[in-house]
Design an enzyme around this catalytic site. Structure first.
Site, PDB file in Angstrom:
ATOM      1  N   LYS A  65       3.385   9.946  -5.534  1.00 24.00           N
ATOM      2  CA  LYS A  65       3.582   8.638  -6.169  1.00 24.00           C
ATOM      3  C   LYS A  65       2.332   7.802  -5.933  1.00 24.00           C
ATOM      4  O   LYS A  65       2.148   7.200  -4.892  1.00 24.00           O
ATOM      5  CB  LYS A  65       4.804   7.898  -5.615  1.00 24.00           C
ATOM      6  CG  LYS A  65       5.177   6.737  -6.546  1.00 24.00           C
ATOM      7  CD  LYS A  65       6.003   5.654  -5.883  1.00 24.00           C
ATOM      8  CE  LYS A  65       5.158   4.621  -5.165  1.00 24.00           C
ATOM      9  NZ  LYS A  65       4.166   3.900  -5.986  1.00 24.00           N
ATOM     10  N   GLY A  84      -1.541   2.737   3.093  1.00 23.96           N
ATOM     11  CA  GLY A  84      -1.356   1.420   2.475  1.00 23.96           C
ATOM     12  C   GLY A  84      -1.228   0.354   3.542  1.00 23.96           C
ATOM     13  O   GLY A  84      -1.791   0.489   4.633  1.00 23.96           O
ATOM     14  N   SER A  85      -0.465  -0.674   3.224  1.00 21.19           N
ATOM     15  CA  SER A  85      -0.402  -1.826   4.124  1.00 21.19           C
ATOM     16  C   SER A  85       0.489  -1.560   5.342  1.00 21.19           C
ATOM     17  O   SER A  85       1.390  -0.713   5.295  1.00 21.19           O
ATOM     18  CB  SER A  85       0.148  -3.037   3.374  1.00 21.19           C
ATOM     19  OG  SER A  85       1.522  -2.845   3.100  1.00 21.19           O
ATOM     20  N   ASN A  86       0.252  -2.313   6.398  1.00 17.04           N
ATOM     21  CA  ASN A  86       1.086  -2.210   7.600  1.00 17.04           C
ATOM     22  C   ASN A  86       2.524  -2.625   7.323  1.00 17.04           C
ATOM     23  O   ASN A  86       3.459  -2.051   7.867  1.00 17.04           O
ATOM     24  CB  ASN A  86       0.521  -3.100   8.709  1.00 17.04           C
ATOM     25  CG  ASN A  86      -0.627  -2.420   9.411  1.00 17.04           C
ATOM     26  OD1 ASN A  86      -1.700  -2.290   8.830  1.00 17.04           O
ATOM     27  ND2 ASN A  86      -0.411  -1.953  10.627  1.00 17.04           N
ATOM     28  N   VAL A  88       4.337  -2.346   4.495  1.00 18.37           N
ATOM     29  CA  VAL A  88       5.101  -1.269   3.853  1.00 18.37           C
ATOM     30  C   VAL A  88       5.216  -0.077   4.805  1.00 18.37           C
ATOM     31  O   VAL A  88       6.283   0.526   4.940  1.00 18.37           O
ATOM     32  CB  VAL A  88       4.426  -0.854   2.522  1.00 18.37           C
ATOM     33  CG1 VAL A  88       5.141   0.338   1.902  1.00 18.37           C
ATOM     34  CG2 VAL A  88       4.410  -2.024   1.552  1.00 18.37           C
ATOM     35  N   GLY A  89       4.128   0.229   5.489  1.00 21.63           N
ATOM     36  CA  GLY A  89       4.123   1.378   6.399  1.00 21.63           C
ATOM     37  C   GLY A  89       5.204   1.297   7.453  1.00 21.63           C
ATOM     38  O   GLY A  89       5.912   2.278   7.714  1.00 21.63           O
ATOM     39  N   GLU A 145      -1.299   5.759   7.403  1.00 23.79           N
ATOM     40  CA  GLU A 145      -2.666   5.244   7.570  1.00 23.79           C
ATOM     41  C   GLU A 145      -2.661   3.839   7.003  1.00 23.79           C
ATOM     42  O   GLU A 145      -2.328   3.641   5.836  1.00 23.79           O
ATOM     43  CB  GLU A 145      -3.673   6.106   6.812  1.00 23.79           C
ATOM     44  CG  GLU A 145      -3.991   7.421   7.493  1.00 23.79           C
ATOM     45  CD  GLU A 145      -4.568   7.249   8.893  1.00 23.79           C
ATOM     46  OE1 GLU A 145      -5.139   6.170   9.189  1.00 23.79           O
ATOM     47  OE2 GLU A 145      -4.432   8.185   9.680  1.00 23.79           O
ATOM     48  N   CYS A 150      -9.942   0.428   3.800  1.00 32.18           N
ATOM     49  CA  CYS A 150      -9.378   0.181   5.129  1.00 32.18           C
ATOM     50  C   CYS A 150     -10.459   0.371   6.190  1.00 32.18           C
ATOM     51  O   CYS A 150     -10.321  -0.085   7.306  1.00 32.18           O
ATOM     52  CB  CYS A 150      -8.168   1.053   5.385  1.00 32.18           C
ATOM     53  SG  CYS A 150      -8.544   2.780   5.306  1.00 32.18           S
ATOM     54  N   GLU A 193      -6.367  -8.479   8.122  1.00 30.83           N
ATOM     55  CA  GLU A 193      -7.120  -7.721   7.120  1.00 30.83           C
ATOM     56  C   GLU A 193      -7.173  -8.516   5.818  1.00 30.83           C
ATOM     57  O   GLU A 193      -6.147  -8.843   5.235  1.00 30.83           O
ATOM     58  CB  GLU A 193      -6.450  -6.369   6.878  1.00 30.83           C
ATOM     59  CG  GLU A 193      -7.259  -5.472   5.982  1.00 30.83           C
ATOM     60  CD  GLU A 193      -6.691  -4.066   5.868  1.00 30.83           C
ATOM     61  OE1 GLU A 193      -5.473  -3.936   5.708  1.00 30.83           O
ATOM     62  OE2 GLU A 193      -7.490  -3.113   5.935  1.00 30.83           O
TER      63      GLU A 193
HETATM   64  C1  UN1 Z   1     -13.807   5.917   3.284  1.00 30.63           C
HETATM   65  O1  UN1 Z   1     -14.164   5.027   4.048  1.00 30.63           O
HETATM   66  O2  UN1 Z   1     -14.596   6.526   2.585  1.00 30.63           O
HETATM   67  O3  UN1 Z   1      -7.722   3.325   2.388  1.00 30.63           O
HETATM   68  C2  UN1 Z   1     -12.382   6.318   3.187  1.00 30.63           C
HETATM   69  C3  UN1 Z   1      -8.848   3.447   2.903  1.00 30.63           C
HETATM   70  C4  UN1 Z   1      -9.084   4.609   3.832  1.00 30.63           C
HETATM   71  C5  UN1 Z   1     -10.050   5.570   3.294  1.00 30.63           C
HETATM   72  C6  UN1 Z   1     -11.456   5.226   3.587  1.00 30.63           C
HETATM   73  N1  UN1 Z   1      -7.836   5.271   4.108  1.00 30.63           N
HETATM   74  O4  UN1 Z   1      -9.723   2.660   2.626  1.00 30.63           O
END
Ligand code: UN1
Length: 484
Positions: free
Chosen positions: A175, A228-230, A232-233, A250, A284, A385
């Site tokens: 998704k 995604g975001s903290n 939602v995570g 992540e 991120c 962030e």
């Molecule tokens: C990168 O820095 O090339 O959502 C990858 C993001 C990271 C991926 C970064 N999970 O920005």
């Protein structure tokens, strides 16, 4: 005529069960609708899960190297259409064509890396206490896995999740973010053309609250990998762990670059600008705090501001653009809100902080590269962030204070230090609380063959990419085998 795309479920391209659609819009020119996609609900996700469950027995028994051949073919096909896929990426997400092309090619190398992994050992043989026992531990797939991916790396992140998922024998429901479905379509299309059997990979374009929720709740989904975001995570983690599913998250970052007094300042400025402003700061791994040693702070600040003001902002399809638009109106609002907040907190806005105006900016979400100084570590602009082209300068007396400031956040994804002092560089590597550390390079960037992930609230602790991905996408079966 705007082209209409469909979901991919059980090897067939189908509309959303509820008939709803969503427009894929160019953030550099909101008058341009690239395509129309389904807006899937829970029923579509449920069907995709069913299809993936149905395909699982045969796919998990397909010899691993055969699975690898399909990934390898998909890599070639993606490379062949790199320009077309990169243009789709730029036009739906906004990053520059050069960045998009780099990302598409990165996608191809991730597919190749995991094609190679299909020739690697899948377990270990152990000595047994019994003379007759063959004792081994084998990696087997988990089952149906759901991949919920963001818009900011719409090729790289889905690829680094689906390539290992498929290589290790799982079947997948992807998704992608609703903002970047065309890029996801390219990915699924090359995998279909590469010969992936029906149901092994399913694509559902829809909202998290409907389609995403079904993926998290449905008991047939054994593992969920989310970027995604903290906010939602943590919801996903609570729901998924409550029903015993595996979950990998992540999430955010507040990544520091520490510039020490002996740094080469031109290099430090260049890697700060690249880390903070490429992809319009929407990574991120983006650099959002620069912690500068007091002795060089004035000089560094002046050079950084001059460089930020020289950035060419515009449509990512223009060859001289360095920084494109933000992804949508909500992102623009959030960034401008943080600019106001920073000023209210007492930080000094040195440049940027405004929506750009004028002909070429009229129909897009363009915000000027923004630099604050006089920032203290506890300010919200130094803690939260922002996910935009905003960088905060924080002064530190010495190395120890710089590391203390760098660690003074709930995030711990990536960090970098600029210095020629080997001892301090080594101490930085030891003392920084981050999953990824750069010495004399920018905070962003991720090669496919090494583990990727963060400390603290940046991740759920597992790692993606490289051999580390195997931990999440397999489970271990220990076998005591005694011939009679
Ligand atoms: C990168 O820095 O090339 O959502 C990858 C993001 C990271 C991926 C970064 N999970 O920005």
């Amino acid at each position: 005529m705007t082209q209409t795309y469909l979901n991919y479920i059980g090897g067939r391209w189908v509309p959303a069960a509820n008939g709803q659609t969503t427009a894929d819009v160019n953030p550099a020119n909101t008058g341009e609708v690239l395509a129309v996609f389904p807006s899937a609900g829970w029923e579509d996700a449920a069907q995709a899960i069913e299809a993936a469950a149905h395909a699982f027995p045969a796919w998990s028994r397909t010899p691993m190297p055969k699975r690898g051949e399909i990934l390898h073919r998909a890599a070639n096909l993606l490379e062949e259409r790199a320009n077309e896929a990169a243009e789709a990426l730029t036009r739906e997400e906004g990053k520059t064509f050069a960045e998009s092309k780099g990302e598409v090619l990165r996608g191809a190398s991730i597919l190749r890396y995991y094609a190679g992994e299909t020739m690697q050992p899948t377990g270990e043989i152990y000595p047994s206490a019994s003379a007759s026992t063959l004792l081994y531990a084998e990696r087997v797939p988990v089952g149906v896995v759901a991949l919920i991916t963001p818009w900011n790396f719409p090729v790289a992140i889905p690829t680094w999740k689906l390539a290992p998922a498929l290589a290790y024998g799982n079947t997948v429901v992807l998704k992608p973010a609703e903002l970047t479905p065309l890029t996801a379509w390219h990915l699924v299309d090359v995998l279909e053309k590469a010969g992936l059997p029906p149901g092994v990979l399913n694509l559902v374009v829809g909202r998290g609250s409907l389609a995403g929720n079904e993926l998290v709740e449905n008991p047939q989904v054994k593992a969920i990998s989310f970027t995604g975001s903290n906010e939602v995570g943590s919801k996903i983690a609570a729901q998924a762990t409550a029903r015993g599913a595996k979950v990998q998250l992540e999430m955010g970052g507040k990544n520091p670059t520490v510039v020490l007094a002996d740094a080469n300042l031109d290099q430090a400025v260049e890697l700060t600008i690249a880390g903070a402003m490429l992809s319009t700061g929407q990574k991120c791994t983006a650099t959002s705090r620069v912690i500068v040693q007091h002795d060089i702070a004035d000089e560094f600040r002046d050079r950084l501001v001059a460089r930020a003001e020289a950035i060419k902002v515009g449509d990512g399809m223009q060859p001289d653009t360095y920084m494109g638009p933000l992804v949508n109106a909500e992102a623009e609002q959030r960034v401008l809100e943080y600019v106001r907040l920073g000023q209210a907190e007492g930080a000094r806005l040195l440049t940027g902080g405004v929506k750009l105006s004028g002909d070429q900016y009229e129909r897009g979400y363009f915000v000027a590269p923004t630099v604050f100084d006089g920032v203290t570590p506890e300010m919200r602009i130094a803690q939260e962030e922002i996910f935009g082209p905003v960088v905060s300068l924080i002064e530190a007396r010495d190395f120890d204070e710089a590391v203390r400031f760098a660690n003074q956040t709930r995030f711990g994804l990536s960090a970098s230090v600029v210095t020629r002092d080997l001892n301090l560089a080594l101490r930085f590597v030891r003392e920084i609380e981050a999953g990824i550390v750069h010495v004399n390079s920018q905070t962003a960037g991720a090669e496919p063959q090494v583990p990727f992930g963060g400390f603290k609230s940046s991740s759920s602790g597992s790692r993606e990419q490289g051999k580390a991905a195997r931990d999440f996408f397999t489970q271990i079966k220990t076998v005591y085998f005694d011939p009679l």
